[in-house]
Scaffold this motif. Structure first.
Motif, PDB file in Angstrom:
ATOM      1  N   TYR A   1      -0.442  10.873   9.353  1.00  0.00           N
ATOM      2  CA  TYR A   1       0.136   9.995  10.625  1.00  0.00           C
ATOM      3  C   TYR A   1      -1.374   9.432  10.549  1.00  0.00           C
ATOM      4  O   TYR A   1      -2.323   9.682  10.957  1.00  0.00           O
ATOM      5  N   LYS A   2      -0.599   8.287  11.252  1.00  0.00           N
ATOM      6  CA  LYS A   2      -2.169   7.392  12.013  1.00  0.00           C
ATOM      7  C   LYS A   2      -2.562   6.626  10.269  1.00  0.00           C
ATOM      8  O   LYS A   2      -4.311   6.191  11.364  1.00  0.00           O
ATOM      9  N   THR A   3      -2.763   6.691   9.715  1.00  0.00           N
ATOM     10  CA  THR A   3      -3.712   6.023   8.540  1.00  0.00           C
ATOM     11  C   THR A   3      -3.455   4.824   8.781  1.00  0.00           C
ATOM     12  O   THR A   3      -2.389   5.026   8.060  1.00  0.00           O
ATOM     13  N   LEU A   4      -3.778   3.968   8.413  1.00  0.00           N
ATOM     14  CA  LEU A   4      -4.154   2.118   7.931  1.00  0.00           C
ATOM     15  C   LEU A   4      -4.158   2.037   6.537  1.00  0.00           C
ATOM     16  O   LEU A   4      -3.844   2.495   5.777  1.00  0.00           O
ATOM     17  N   PHE A   5      -2.440   0.814   6.508  1.00  0.00           N
ATOM     18  CA  PHE A   5      -2.225   1.154   5.093  1.00  0.00           C
ATOM     19  C   PHE A   5      -2.533  -0.358   5.236  1.00  0.00           C
ATOM     20  O   PHE A   5      -2.508  -1.539   5.686  1.00  0.00           O
ATOM     21  N   GLY A   6      -2.394  -0.408   3.578  1.00  0.00           N
ATOM     22  CA  GLY A   6      -2.913  -1.546   2.984  1.00  0.00           C
ATOM     23  C   GLY A   6      -1.856  -2.278   2.093  1.00  0.00           C
ATOM     24  O   GLY A   6      -0.514  -2.344   1.485  1.00  0.00           O
ATOM     25  N   GLU A   7      -1.421  -3.420   2.905  1.00  0.00           N
ATOM     26  CA  GLU A   7      -0.410  -4.491   3.025  1.00  0.00           C
ATOM     27  C   GLU A   7      -0.651  -4.760   1.519  1.00  0.00           C
ATOM     28  O   GLU A   7       0.779  -5.247   0.664  1.00  0.00           O
ATOM     29  N   HIS A   8      -1.760  -4.763   0.939  1.00  0.00           N
ATOM     30  CA  HIS A   8      -1.419  -5.820  -0.125  1.00  0.00           C
ATOM     31  C   HIS A   8      -0.902  -5.008  -1.665  1.00  0.00           C
ATOM     32  O   HIS A   8      -0.228  -5.824  -2.472  1.00  0.00           O
ATOM     33  N   THR A   9      -0.737  -3.313  -0.708  1.00  0.00           N
ATOM     34  CA  THR A   9       0.084  -3.109  -2.353  1.00  0.00           C
ATOM     35  C   THR A   9       1.596  -3.580  -2.911  1.00  0.00           C
ATOM     36  O   THR A   9       1.717  -2.668  -3.040  1.00  0.00           O
ATOM     37  N   LEU A  10       2.217  -4.382  -1.508  1.00  0.00           N
ATOM     38  CA  LEU A  10       3.221  -4.901  -0.915  1.00  0.00           C
ATOM     39  C   LEU A  10       3.507  -5.217  -2.203  1.00  0.00           C
ATOM     40  O   LEU A  10       4.389  -5.459  -2.942  1.00  0.00           O
ATOM     41  N   MET A  11       2.938  -5.913  -2.989  1.00  0.00           N
ATOM     42  CA  MET A  11       2.872  -6.636  -4.051  1.00  0.00           C
ATOM     43  C   MET A  11       3.027  -6.153  -5.501  1.00  0.00           C
ATOM     44  O   MET A  11       4.148  -6.561  -6.481  1.00  0.00           O
ATOM     45  N   TYR A  12       3.818  -4.384  -5.465  1.00  0.00           N
ATOM     46  CA  TYR A  12       4.339  -3.281  -6.080  1.00  0.00           C
ATOM     47  C   TYR A  12       4.997  -2.609  -5.641  1.00  0.00           C
ATOM     48  O   TYR A  12       5.643  -1.625  -6.686  1.00  0.00           O
ATOM     49  N   CYS A  13       5.274  -3.079  -4.490  1.00  0.00           N
ATOM     50  CA  CYS A  13       6.703  -1.797  -3.697  1.00  0.00           C
ATOM     51  C   CYS A  13       7.596  -3.109  -4.332  1.00  0.00           C
ATOM     52  O   CYS A  13       7.915  -4.296  -4.118  1.00  0.00           O
ATOM     53  N   GLU A  14       9.091  -1.856  -4.945  1.00  0.00           N
ATOM     54  CA  GLU A  14       9.820  -2.082  -5.292  1.00  0.00           C
ATOM     55  C   GLU A  14      11.038  -2.359  -4.016  1.00  0.00           C
ATOM     56  O   GLU A  14      12.118  -2.791  -4.399  1.00  0.00           O
ATOM     57  N   ASP A  15      11.361  -1.533  -3.011  1.00  0.00           N
ATOM     58  CA  ASP A  15      12.170  -1.478  -1.742  1.00  0.00           C
ATOM     59  C   ASP A  15      11.423  -0.040  -0.962  1.00  0.00           C
ATOM     60  O   ASP A  15      10.295   0.856  -1.174  1.00  0.00           O
ATOM     61  N   MET A  16      12.371  -0.553   0.293  1.00  0.00           N
ATOM     62  CA  MET A  16      11.444   0.364   1.346  1.00  0.00           C
ATOM     63  C   MET A  16      12.667   1.048   1.745  1.00  0.00           C
ATOM     64  O   MET A  16      14.122   0.409   1.664  1.00  0.00           O
ATOM     65  N   ILE A  17      12.991   2.121   1.384  1.00  0.00           N
ATOM     66  CA  ILE A  17      13.918   3.310   2.016  1.00  0.00           C
ATOM     67  C   ILE A  17      14.659   4.209   2.709  1.00  0.00           C
ATOM     68  O   ILE A  17      13.365   4.521   3.378  1.00  0.00           O
ATOM     69  N   ASP A  18      15.433   4.204   3.663  1.00  0.00           N
ATOM     70  CA  ASP A  18      15.841   4.941   5.026  1.00  0.00           C
ATOM     71  C   ASP A  18      15.545   6.854   4.068  1.00  0.00           C
ATOM     72  O   ASP A  18      15.525   6.243   2.703  1.00  0.00           O
ATOM     73  N   GLU A  19      15.633   7.396   4.974  1.00  0.00           N
ATOM     74  CA  GLU A  19      15.903   9.085   4.237  1.00  0.00           C
ATOM     75  C   GLU A  19      16.950   9.621   3.104  1.00  0.00           C
ATOM     76  O   GLU A  19      17.399  10.309   2.513  1.00  0.00           O
ATOM     77  N   ASN A  20      18.509   8.473   3.613  1.00  0.00           N
ATOM     78  CA  ASN A  20      19.616   8.366   2.200  1.00  0.00           C
ATOM     79  C   ASN A  20      19.091   7.990   1.073  1.00  0.00           C
ATOM     80  O   ASN A  20      20.128   8.282   0.732  1.00  0.00           O
ATOM     81  N   GLY A  21      17.680   7.059   0.764  1.00  0.00           N
ATOM     82  CA  GLY A  21      18.511   6.699  -0.014  1.00  0.00           C
ATOM     83  C   GLY A  21      18.500   4.554  -0.436  1.00  0.00           C
ATOM     84  O   GLY A  21      18.311   4.738  -0.960  1.00  0.00           O
TER      85      GLY A  21
END
Length: 567
Positions: free
Chosen positions: A239-259
């Motif tokens: 928790y509270k770790t900074l996220f590197g937005e540049h990695t979203l170049m390799y992101c395929e999707d963002m999902i909820d608890e149900n997928g």
């Protein structure tokens, strides 16, 4: 009964020990001035040295030809809300100031080649700052060389004292919660932003907006306070770790608890998921100014509707770890040190409060308009406007830390110390808690009870701010939030907290939170449009009628005033 444990005489009081505080303090010490640095935690603290952050960047002007291009980048993102003179100073002076990082114990490593900073349309030199423990050690070693430099850690500036229309002193609470009366010729506030007023934030707890209240009550103005950066942060596995937005170049999707994809329901027909993610990979904070806005809107809408704050899982392409660019490897290697792997672990993110684009109104030397009072760093309304161009905040600490030191050094040579009596200090402090909370008699031994109530109220303020003062706002939500803050403010007699030595700092923090939360919510309500760092559901477009900056000040009776001005 207020009793001063001791008195301190110094030329200049510096509040805060982040990059700007360190820079201005060393510059003043080099000039031979007596300096007292006061910091809520320890030297080299605040958002500059947030431990769950891999590195900080500084964006540097390439050459003389790049100056105008750089200014155009800043102006395009500011949405008309920045000060051009401050930006011009930064662009011109940052190439020299970045060379001075080593003088304050900071190792600034230039990245290979040029790259675009967050939000920047053009590439230029980027310097990375890292290894906070080493920097802290270096700073302490450097500061130890100055006989006229004194440091008070775990201490708080409670109030500033003015006489003859200038700053002449302050009242502090030291590490033992004892009152200290300070006599000084000038004060420089470098206390940072106010991220910790939000439930979920990427700031240390001492980044609480105290400097904003000190400056406002001393007669300075605040501006652009409604423009607050929210940035994705990791909720799981750490928790509270900074996220590197540049990695979203390799992101395929963002999902909820149900997928289920949380992006699909919010993307307009003309914008593909791939386009949204690629656009979002170019900047850290949310902005209404780009199509990537649906990424953050989707998250926050889901959180508001479900009241689930667990965050959302990111699905990555394994090719992410094949990218060997330094900008990627520095971040990914740092995550591995924290036992986080973006492919192997379930990594969830949510919007976190990150930085304030607004703050104390200053000129190009950090002057606030109050004689002997300066504001620098994130506390000040610096070169940013409705959006903050990446890599400028650290550099601004160096540029305006230097300029404030030059001007303040000259100023203190022109004034003589003012003799402050203990009664003057006591009167100043006594006024602070007038009108706060209900009148109630507590029996002896009730300190533990009211301390628990105070912490509960702070948690409630944090919650109210996060749900109603985030990237998504509405008149209904903001009015509801203001009403809830008003109810909370009458639940406890804060002055009783302040009378007990063990809870004095808690009382000051709670008092400041009531004032600050109302200011923030009111400014959000006043700006009836979407612009830059926020989205108003009831006013979804940017409105030319609001091409003015919103100023906050206090009138002679102490009432807070709000006004849109062209300055």
């Amino acid at each position: 009964m207020i009793t001063f444990n001791r008195k301190i005489k110094t030329d200049i009081l510096v509040a805060g020990s982040g990059l700007s505080g360190i820079k201005v303090t060393k510059e003043l010490a080099d000039q031979g001035h007596q300096v007292l640095m006061v910091t809520k935690s320890k030297v080299a603290s605040g958002s500059s040295f947030y431990p769950l952050k891999a590195s900080l960047g500084t964006q540097v002007t390439k050459d003389e030809e790049d100056q105008q291009t750089f200014l155009s980048d800043i102006e395009a993102l500011s949405r008309g809300m920045h000060r051009k003179d401050l930006a011009e100073v930064y662009v011109k002076e940052i190439p020299e100031r970045v060379k001075e990082y080593q003088d304050i114990g900071v190792n600034a490593k230039k990245l290979e080649g040029e790259r675009k900073a967050c939000f920047a349309e053009n590439s230029r030199d980027i310097y990375l700052l890292s290894d906070w423990d080493r920097i802290r050690k270096n700073v302490n070693e450097i500061f130890a060389q100055y006989e006229g430099l004194n440091i008070m850690e775990k201490s708080v500036v409670v109030t500033l004292i003015q006489k003859e229309k200038r700053i002449v002193g302050a009242v502090l609470l030291d590490e033992h919660n004892e009152f200290i009366l300070v006599k000084c010729k000038a004060a420089i506030l470098a206390t940072g932003g106010f991220g910790s007023i939000y439930k979920h934030n990427l700031n240390p707890n001492d980044v609480d907006g105290s400097g904003h209240i000190l400056a406002l009550e001393a007669g300075a103005s605040l501006v652009n306070m409604e423009f607050i950066q929210f940035i994705p942060g990791i909720t799981t596995p750490k928790y509270k770790t900074l996220f590197g937005e540049h990695t979203l170049m390799y992101c395929e999707d963002m999902i909820d608890e149900n997928g289920n994809s949380i992006l699909d329901p919010y993307l307009p027909e003309y914008l593909s998921k791939r386009e949204c993610l690629e656009s979002r990979s170019t900047h850290g904070p949310f902005t209404h100014s780009m199509e990537s806005k649906y990424f953050d809107i989707a998250m926050m809408k889901q959180i508001i509707e479900t009241h689930s704050e667990k965050g959302f899982e990111l699905i990555y392409d394994p090719k992410l770890y094949e990218n060997k660019e330094e900008f990627y490897t520095v971040y990914l290697d740092w995550l591995k040190e924290k036992n986080i792997d973006l492919i192997e672990n379930e990594v969830r993110i949510a919007p976190f409060a990150h930085a304030s684009n607004g703050g104390v109104y200053i000129d190009t030397y950090g002057r606030t308009g109050i004689n002997g009072l300066y504001a620098i760093g994130e506390l000040s309304c610096n070169i940013e406007g409705a959006n903050r161009l990446g890599g400028n905040s650290t550099g601004a600490c160096m540029v305006f830390g230097k300029r404030a030191a030059i001007d303040c050094g000259e100023y203190v040579r022109t004034v003589v110390p003012y003799e402050i009596s203990e009664s003057e200090g006591k009167t100043q402090v006594a006024k602070m808690f007038e009108g706060f909370g209900k009148t109630e008699i507590y029996t002896d031994g009730a300190t533990h009870e009211i301390k628990g109530q105070a912490h509960e109220i702070i948690e409630n303020i944090n919650e109210v701010m996060w749900y109603h003062g985030n990237v998504i706002r509405s008149e209904k939500g903001l009015l509801n939030a203001l009403e809830r803050i008003e109810v909370l403010s009458k639940k406890l007699e804060i002055g009783l907290l302040f009378k007990e030595r063990s809870t004095r700092k808690l009382a000051v923090k709670l008092r400041n939170y009531f004032i600050l939360s109302k200011i923030l919510l009111r400014t959000m309500l006043e700006r009836k449009e979407s612009r830059g760092a926020h989205y108003r559901e009831d006013y979804p477009s940017e409105n030319p009628e609001f091409n003015k900056r919103l100023f906050i000040s206090r009138d002679n009776s102490g009432e807070i005033q709000y006004g849109f001005l062209n300055k």
